[in-house]
Design a protein around this motif. Structure first.
Motif, PDB file in Angstrom:
ATOM      1  N   HIS A  95       9.914   2.870   9.579  1.00 45.78           N
ATOM      2  CA  HIS A  95       8.455   2.902   9.430  1.00 45.78           C
ATOM      3  C   HIS A  95       7.867   1.573   9.927  1.00 45.78           C
ATOM      4  O   HIS A  95       7.464   0.726   9.124  1.00 45.78           O
ATOM      5  N   PRO A  96       7.813   1.373  11.217  1.00 47.51           N
ATOM      6  CA  PRO A  96       7.321   0.093  11.751  1.00 47.51           C
ATOM      7  C   PRO A  96       5.898  -0.233  11.332  1.00 47.51           C
ATOM      8  O   PRO A  96       5.506  -1.407  11.312  1.00 47.51           O
ATOM      9  N   ASP A  97       5.139   0.799  10.967  1.00 51.40           N
ATOM     10  CA  ASP A  97       3.744   0.586  10.577  1.00 51.40           C
ATOM     11  C   ASP A  97       3.606   0.101   9.137  1.00 51.40           C
ATOM     12  O   ASP A  97       2.515  -0.309   8.728  1.00 51.40           O
ATOM     13  N   TRP A  98       4.676   0.123   8.354  1.00 52.22           N
ATOM     14  CA  TRP A  98       4.575  -0.277   6.954  1.00 52.22           C
ATOM     15  C   TRP A  98       4.417  -1.784   6.795  1.00 52.22           C
ATOM     16  O   TRP A  98       3.779  -2.244   5.868  1.00 52.22           O
ATOM     17  N   GLY A  99       5.004  -2.557   7.638  1.00 47.15           N
ATOM     18  CA  GLY A  99       4.757  -3.990   7.698  1.00 47.15           C
ATOM     19  C   GLY A  99       5.102  -4.778   6.447  1.00 47.15           C
ATOM     20  O   GLY A  99       5.783  -4.304   5.529  1.00 47.15           O
ATOM     21  N   THR A 100       4.611  -6.029   6.410  1.00 47.86           N
ATOM     22  CA  THR A 100       4.870  -6.947   5.313  1.00 47.86           C
ATOM     23  C   THR A 100       3.613  -7.757   5.013  1.00 47.86           C
ATOM     24  O   THR A 100       2.703  -7.848   5.834  1.00 47.86           O
ATOM     25  N   VAL A 101       3.598  -8.369   3.824  1.00 45.76           N
ATOM     26  CA  VAL A 101       2.471  -9.240   3.490  1.00 45.76           C
ATOM     27  C   VAL A 101       2.537 -10.553   4.272  1.00 45.76           C
ATOM     28  O   VAL A 101       1.577 -11.329   4.270  1.00 45.76           O
ATOM     29  N   PHE A 102       3.661 -10.789   4.942  1.00 46.82           N
ATOM     30  CA  PHE A 102       3.800 -12.007   5.753  1.00 46.82           C
ATOM     31  C   PHE A 102       3.061 -11.889   7.082  1.00 46.82           C
ATOM     32  O   PHE A 102       2.868 -12.896   7.776  1.00 46.82           O
ATOM     33  N   ASP A 103       2.679 -10.669   7.464  1.00 45.22           N
ATOM     34  CA  ASP A 103       2.007 -10.458   8.744  1.00 45.22           C
ATOM     35  C   ASP A 103       0.567 -10.962   8.663  1.00 45.22           C
ATOM     36  O   ASP A 103      -0.242 -10.431   7.892  1.00 45.22           O
ATOM     37  N   ILE A 104       0.245 -11.958   9.453  1.00 47.56           N
ATOM     38  CA  ILE A 104      -1.097 -12.540   9.412  1.00 47.56           C
ATOM     39  C   ILE A 104      -2.139 -11.547   9.927  1.00 47.56           C
ATOM     40  O   ILE A 104      -3.242 -11.454   9.397  1.00 47.56           O
ATOM     41  N   ASP A 105      -1.800 -10.791  10.953  1.00 44.04           N
ATOM     42  CA  ASP A 105      -2.647  -9.696  11.417  1.00 44.04           C
ATOM     43  C   ASP A 105      -1.822  -8.426  11.252  1.00 44.04           C
ATOM     44  O   ASP A 105      -0.995  -8.082  12.107  1.00 44.04           O
ATOM     45  N   PHE A 106      -2.030  -7.724  10.136  1.00 43.84           N
ATOM     46  CA  PHE A 106      -1.160  -6.615   9.754  1.00 43.84           C
ATOM     47  C   PHE A 106      -1.126  -5.522  10.819  1.00 43.84           C
ATOM     48  O   PHE A 106      -0.052  -5.050  11.201  1.00 43.84           O
ATOM     49  N   MET A 107      -2.289  -5.108  11.315  1.00 49.22           N
ATOM     50  CA  MET A 107      -2.347  -4.014  12.276  1.00 49.22           C
ATOM     51  C   MET A 107      -1.749  -4.422  13.627  1.00 49.22           C
ATOM     52  O   MET A 107      -1.008  -3.656  14.240  1.00 49.22           O
ATOM     53  N   GLN A 108      -2.064  -5.619  14.086  1.00 48.35           N
ATOM     54  CA  GLN A 108      -1.501  -6.080  15.349  1.00 48.35           C
ATOM     55  C   GLN A 108       0.014  -6.185  15.248  1.00 48.35           C
ATOM     56  O   GLN A 108       0.739  -5.795  16.180  1.00 48.35           O
ATOM     57  N   ALA A 109       0.514  -6.713  14.131  1.00 47.94           N
ATOM     58  CA  ALA A 109       1.965  -6.833  13.945  1.00 47.94           C
ATOM     59  C   ALA A 109       2.636  -5.464  14.013  1.00 47.94           C
ATOM     60  O   ALA A 109       3.702  -5.315  14.611  1.00 47.94           O
ATOM     61  N   ALA A 110       2.010  -4.455  13.399  1.00 52.44           N
ATOM     62  CA  ALA A 110       2.579  -3.105  13.428  1.00 52.44           C
ATOM     63  C   ALA A 110       2.598  -2.553  14.847  1.00 52.44           C
ATOM     64  O   ALA A 110       3.595  -1.956  15.282  1.00 52.44           O
ATOM     65  N   GLN A 111       1.508  -2.746  15.578  1.00 58.87           N
ATOM     66  CA  GLN A 111       1.441  -2.252  16.956  1.00 58.87           C
ATOM     67  C   GLN A 111       2.475  -2.936  17.843  1.00 58.87           C
ATOM     68  O   GLN A 111       3.162  -2.284  18.647  1.00 58.87           O
ATOM     69  N   VAL A 112       2.624  -4.244  17.688  1.00 60.42           N
ATOM     70  CA  VAL A 112       3.607  -4.993  18.472  1.00 60.42           C
ATOM     71  C   VAL A 112       5.019  -4.574  18.083  1.00 60.42           C
ATOM     72  O   VAL A 112       5.893  -4.404  18.942  1.00 60.42           O
ATOM     73  N   ARG A 113       5.257  -4.362  16.795  1.00 57.34           N
ATOM     74  CA  ARG A 113       6.582  -3.952  16.332  1.00 57.34           C
ATOM     75  C   ARG A 113       6.981  -2.623  16.971  1.00 57.34           C
ATOM     76  O   ARG A 113       8.098  -2.473  17.474  1.00 57.34           O
ATOM     77  N   GLY A 143       0.793  -1.225   0.000  1.00 57.29           N
ATOM     78  CA  GLY A 143       0.000   0.000   0.000  1.00 57.29           C
ATOM     79  C   GLY A 143       0.820   1.267   0.000  1.00 57.29           C
ATOM     80  O   GLY A 143       0.265   2.357  -0.165  1.00 57.29           O
ATOM     81  N   VAL A 144       2.139   1.136   0.178  1.00 57.25           N
ATOM     82  CA  VAL A 144       3.037   2.300   0.161  1.00 57.25           C
ATOM     83  C   VAL A 144       3.648   2.422  -1.233  1.00 57.25           C
ATOM     84  O   VAL A 144       4.009   1.411  -1.851  1.00 57.25           O
ATOM     85  N   ALA A 145       3.754   3.643  -1.750  1.00 55.80           N
ATOM     86  CA  ALA A 145       4.335   3.853  -3.076  1.00 55.80           C
ATOM     87  C   ALA A 145       5.731   3.250  -3.147  1.00 55.80           C
ATOM     88  O   ALA A 145       6.545   3.425  -2.229  1.00 55.80           O
ATOM     89  N   ARG A 146       6.002   2.549  -4.255  1.00 56.47           N
ATOM     90  CA  ARG A 146       7.319   1.917  -4.415  1.00 56.47           C
ATOM     91  C   ARG A 146       8.435   2.960  -4.448  1.00 56.47           C
ATOM     92  O   ARG A 146       9.570   2.671  -4.058  1.00 56.47           O
ATOM     93  N   SER A 147       8.127   4.166  -4.904  1.00 57.13           N
ATOM     94  CA  SER A 147       9.143   5.220  -4.923  1.00 57.13           C
ATOM     95  C   SER A 147       9.570   5.591  -3.514  1.00 57.13           C
ATOM     96  O   SER A 147      10.750   5.859  -3.251  1.00 57.13           O
ATOM     97  N   ALA A 148       8.615   5.577  -2.562  1.00 58.96           N
ATOM     98  CA  ALA A 148       8.949   5.885  -1.160  1.00 58.96           C
ATOM     99  C   ALA A 148       9.800   4.780  -0.562  1.00 58.96           C
ATOM    100  O   ALA A 148      10.744   5.045   0.196  1.00 58.96           O
ATOM    101  N   LEU A 149       9.475   3.548  -0.906  1.00 60.12           N
ATOM    102  CA  LEU A 149      10.261   2.411  -0.416  1.00 60.12           C
ATOM    103  C   LEU A 149      11.680   2.465  -0.984  1.00 60.12           C
ATOM    104  O   LEU A 149      12.661   2.291  -0.253  1.00 60.12           O
ATOM    105  N   SER A 150      11.804   2.734  -2.284  1.00 63.08           N
ATOM    106  CA  SER A 150      13.119   2.776  -2.922  1.00 63.08           C
ATOM    107  C   SER A 150      13.968   3.921  -2.389  1.00 63.08           C
ATOM    108  O   SER A 150      15.191   3.806  -2.288  1.00 63.08           O
ATOM    109  N   LYS A 151      13.313   5.023  -2.025  1.00 65.01           N
ATOM    110  CA  LYS A 151      14.055   6.173  -1.499  1.00 65.01           C
ATOM    111  C   LYS A 151      14.716   5.829  -0.172  1.00 65.01           C
ATOM    112  O   LYS A 151      15.873   6.189   0.074  1.00 65.01           O
ATOM    113  N   ILE A 152      14.002   5.119   0.686  1.00 64.14           N
ATOM    114  CA  ILE A 152      14.567   4.723   1.972  1.00 64.14           C
ATOM    115  C   ILE A 152      15.717   3.743   1.777  1.00 64.14           C
ATOM    116  O   ILE A 152      16.754   3.833   2.419  1.00 64.14           O
ATOM    117  N   ARG A 153      15.533   2.799   0.869  1.00 62.04           N
ATOM    118  CA  ARG A 153      16.538   1.758   0.667  1.00 62.04           C
ATOM    119  C   ARG A 153      17.666   2.209  -0.268  1.00 62.04           C
ATOM    120  O   ARG A 153      18.697   1.545  -0.354  1.00 62.04           O
TER     121      ARG A 153
END
Length: 289
Positions: free
Chosen positions: A229-247, A41-51
């Motif tokens: 950006h701990p809230d950006w998460g991954t598709v591997f997260d079974i519960d995306f929002m909970q994973a972000a909060q825990v992270r 859900g995050v623009a690939r340009s934003a991801l590439s800029k960080i990396r």
């Protein structure tokens, strides 16, 4: 104190001395992961800029090995006959035969953590090992209808992964020992629940002499994106929002404590510290590594 292996062996294993307890990190290899797996859900340009790159992620798979008394404990079992899959060969380079492994403690049951339990023909790789897995994790993946509605991965992909996981869990059933809660598994290993990435994902606090460090499993998969950006998460997260909060909660706690941390997918050999950086965080590798 961190002590290096010989230069030629650094890619195979790394030795960390914890007094009477010998601690190794064994390299299961690097595995490529598509950029689309991260920050959905995050623009690939934003991801590439960080990396500072558009290349796909290449994640290490660091297997912690704890030797204490007559126990040889692996933390996760790697990718097995899939991509990477160097654990068995590199254990032997470190002087450990598969039949010597007494225990395997799983942070969770994703394939890159459990496929190394079995060979392609489903025979056990570590025939004498007791395999420790959380009750929550076992129940979820063995369910007839697990809830994937909180993930950002396609349901068909997750269903196929579940079938692979169930096959491995069935193949290892006779060696499985389930745990739940924070009761220590051994006198040096305390489970710490950290659900979200999967329902039964656990971290582990590991005692080394009079100090401890935290194996944080898959709280963070890389040393750049998910710390900033701990809230950006991954598709591997079974519960995306909970994973972000825990992270966020875990990274904040680790930054406050200054505790030594070990990461399964963080840069080899996986040891470092979490540092607060404004509202975000940074990964600082152990300087002696």
């Amino acid at each position: 104190m961190i002590i290096h292996s010989a230069e030629a062996q650094q890619a195979s294993f790394f030795t960390y001395h914890g007094g009477a307890r010998k601690i190794l990190v064994v390299n299961d290899g690097e595995v490529p992961y598509d950029n689309a797996c991260f920050a959905p859900g995050v623009a690939r340009s934003a991801l590439s800029k960080i990396r500072n790159t558009t290349e796909h992620f290449r994640l290490p798979h660091n297997i912690l090995v704890l030797r204490s008394g007559d126990r040889t404990v692996l933390m996760d079992a790697g990718n097995g006959h899939n991509s990477g899959g160097l654990l068995t060969a590199n254990l032997q380079t470190a002087g450990i035969q598969p039949q010597e492994v007494t225990d395997i403690v799983l942070t969770h049951a994703h394939p890159d953590h459990i496929c190394g339990l079995v060979q392609a023909d489903r025979q056990l790789v570590f025939p004498a090992a007791t395999i420790h897995l959380s009750c929550e994790e076992y129940t979820f993946w063995q369910s007839a209808a697990p809830d994937f509605s909180r993930s950002k991965e396609a349901t068909a992909v997750l269903s196929a992964m579940q079938q692979e996981i169930r096959t491995i869990l069935t193949s290892t059933e006779s060696r499985l020992q389930l745990f739940s809660g924070s009761t220590p598994l051994f006198d040096f290993l305390k489970p710490v629940a950290a659900a979200g990435h999967t329902p039964g994902h656990y971290m582990f606090e590991i005692q080394s002499e009079d100090k401890s460090f935290m194996h944080m499993g898959d709280i963070c998969h890389d040393d750049q994106v998910l710390f900033r950006h701990p809230d950006w998460g991954t598709v591997f997260d079974i519960d995306f929002m909970q994973a972000a909060q825990v992270r966020v909660a875990v990274l904040r706690q680790m930054a406050l404590s200054g505790q030594l941390v070990f990461g399964y997918h963080l840069p080899w050999p996986g040891f470092g510290q979490v540092v607060a950086d404004g509202e975000a965080f940074r990964w600082v590798p152990e300087i002696n590594c």
